[in-house]
Design an enzyme around this catalytic site. Structure first.
Site: not given
Ligand code: AMP
Length: 285
Positions: A29-30, A33, A35-36, A59, A151, A174, A185
């Site tokens: 969803m952009g 960070h 993690g992405h 969602q 999810q 991450v 968030r």
């Molecule tokens: P989102 O942008 O929140 O929809 O997340 C997109 C993808 O990034 C999903 O597979 C999330 O589970 C993953 N994601 C979100 N936060 C983290 C994190 N801290 N470490 C690794 N992947 C993450």
């Protein structure tokens, strides 16, 4: 400098795909960070990678943060290019949900508890948009972190039940150096809230430490998380559930996903630790 091809229409993704062959998809969803970034790097290591950036309105509940969800397209494109993504799909809401759009993918039992109970309709929105992204991109592999553990399980179940023929690749969480799970968030947190929020991961790590010392009683693990995490706020739920079914465990746990959701100021944060089961085992479900 690496660049990433920005694609804004479904027709252009199909055109791109013809030349790309087997691809791995990283839906996001952009407001990206570390993690992405880890997720995108993993996808790029394993083949041609395409990410998507789409804040999916279906969602979000009516009182949630759809309108204010952080948006940062140009920084996101830089991050994805640096991570090695070949392309990124950035559709508009109208491209994804044109007038007359009338179909929803509704998940079953695995989506009914925890986040599904706290956010009615959330996982139907997630499944619908992910199924649609799969139909557009036709990836061989799709990458999801267990940061959003339920999810990940809901999507694994959808892919299996609808025979989508896509390999769902689970990825680690991450974290910030102090343990807080990275999240778009987290940007909502004031400095004081940010300091308090670390208690959430501390609570989960305390349960993980207890597990390592031999504790298998689900109620005791829940109690440990509650006590430590209370410095961040009162969690909406603290769960010790079976990682496959997401059903709460009574008594002895052989394996577990320990998860929580907690409001810290304006942010609703979720986090979890997986105990007694590896990501490789999760990938094989
Ligand atoms: P989102 O942008 O929140 O929809 O997340 C997109 C993808 O990034 C999903 O597979 C999330 O589970 C993953 N994601 C979100 N936060 C983290 C994190 N801290 N470490 C690794 N992947 C993450």
């Amino acid at each position: 400098m690496r660049t990433v091809e920005v694609i804004r229409t479904i027709a252009a993704v199909r055109e791109w795909h013809r030349a790309a062959g087997d691809v791995g998809l990283v839906p996001t969803m952009g407001a990206l960070h570390g993690g992405h970034r880890g997720l995108a790097e993993r996808a790029a290591r394993e083949g041609t990678a395409i990410a998507s950036i789409f804040v999916n309105p279906t969602q979000f509940g009516p009182n949630e943060d759809y309108r204010t969800y952080p948006r940062a397209e140009s920084a996101d494109l830089e991050l994805l290019a640096a991570a090695g993504c070949a392309a990124v799909f950035v559709p508009t809401v109208e491209e994804m949900y044109p007038p007359g759009d009338d179909t929803r993918v509704v998940p079953g039992d695995v989506a009914s508890r925890l986040e599904g109970a706290a956010r009615p309709g959330h996982f139907a929105g997630v499944c619908t948009v992910v199924a649609k992204l799969f139909g557009i991109v036709r990836p061989a592999r799709a990458y999801f972190s267990h940061k959003d553990f339920q999810q990940l399980r809901v999507i694994q179940t959808m892919v299996r039940d609808l025979a989508m023929g896509i390999r769902v690749v689970p990825f680690e969480i991450v974290r910030e150096p102090d343990g807080l799970a990275r999240s778009s968030r987290n940007a909502y947190l004031t400095p004081d809230e940010r300091r308090r929020a670390v208690a959430l991961s501390r609570g989960l790590f305390a349960a993980r430490d207890e597990w390592a010392r031999g504790t298998r009683d689900a109620a005791r693990l829940r109690a440990t998380v509650r006590v430590v995490a209370s410095d961040a706020g009162t969690p909406e739920y603290v769960s010790v559930a079976d990682p496959v079914t997401l059903r709460e465990i009574d008594g002895h746990a052989e394996r577990a996903v320990v998860s929580l959701a907690c409001r810290v100021g304006r942010a609703r944060l979720i986090d979890n630790v997986l105990l007694g089961m590896s990501l490789e085992e999760l990938a094989r479900l």
